[in-house]
Motif scaffolding. Structure first.
Motif, short mmCIF file in Angstrom:
data_model
loop_
_atom_site.label_atom_id
_atom_site.label_comp_id
_atom_site.label_asym_id
_atom_site.label_seq_id
_atom_site.Cartn_x
_atom_site.Cartn_y
_atom_site.Cartn_z
N THR A 15 9.92 10.28 0.11
CA THR A 15 10.75 11.34 0.68
C THR A 15 10.66 11.43 2.20
N GLY A 16 9.66 10.78 2.77
CA GLY A 16 9.52 10.82 4.22
C GLY A 16 8.58 9.73 4.69
N ILE A 17 8.81 9.25 5.89
CA ILE A 17 7.97 8.20 6.46
C ILE A 17 7.56 8.61 7.87
N GLN A 18 6.27 8.47 8.14
CA GLN A 18 5.69 8.70 9.45
C GLN A 18 4.95 7.43 9.85
N PRO A 19 4.58 7.26 11.12
CA PRO A 19 3.87 6.04 11.52
C PRO A 19 2.56 5.81 10.74
N TYR A 20 1.94 6.87 10.27
CA TYR A 20 0.66 6.78 9.57
C TYR A 20 0.78 6.63 8.05
N GLY A 21 1.95 6.86 7.47
CA GLY A 21 2.08 6.75 6.03
C GLY A 21 3.41 7.29 5.51
N ALA A 22 3.52 7.26 4.18
CA ALA A 22 4.76 7.69 3.53
C ALA A 22 4.46 8.81 2.54
#
Length: 134
Positions: A15-22
């Motif tokens: 549902t979402g992705i950030q540089p550190y994880g999903a």
């Protein structure tokens, strides 16, 4: 809480992705995080090389923080997931890089801070005086 257990393989959607994880939604009430180190074997430069928002996948539960309810997930453990286990103990023994972020047996609270606070304040005052003199 929920019926989720460490070592379970579950189905979810990114549902979402950030540089550190999903972030992965497991059901209407539960969400977990696949840390970038758990999305693929070896070095991962960019998580979006492996995962996309909306992607449906199977993941393995690495940890459930008993205080916050946060669920840590792994995509790379799916390949190592035992197929025909007879007990939770077998599943638990399978994960060699299992880690705990909290310890339910330690109830220190703020006591270590209270015990060390005076020393920290004194150290800071000494450093400030030395900096002011130089």
């Amino acid at each position: 809480m929920s019926n989720y257990r460490i070592g379970m393989q579950v189905h979810g959607q990114v549902t979402g992705i950030q540089p550190y994880g999903a972030f992965v939604t497991l059901d209407s009430d539960h969400q977990g995080l696949i840390h970038i180190s758990e999305c693929h074997e070896g070095y991962v430069k960019t998580i979006t090389d492996y995962l996309k928002v909306g992607q449906v996948l199977d993941v393995v539960i690495l940890d459930i923080d008993e205080y916050t309810g946060k669920i840590s997930l792994s995509l790379r453990c799916v390949a190592h997931q035992p197929r025909h286990t007879t007990s939770d103990l077998e599943i638990y023994k399978t994960f060699h890089h299992k880690h705990f972020w909290t310890n339910r047996h330690v109830h220190a609270g703020f006591e270590p801070i209270a015990q060390n606070l005076d020393g920290w304040i004194n150290d800071s005052l000494i450093r400030l005086k030395e900096e002011a003199q130089s």
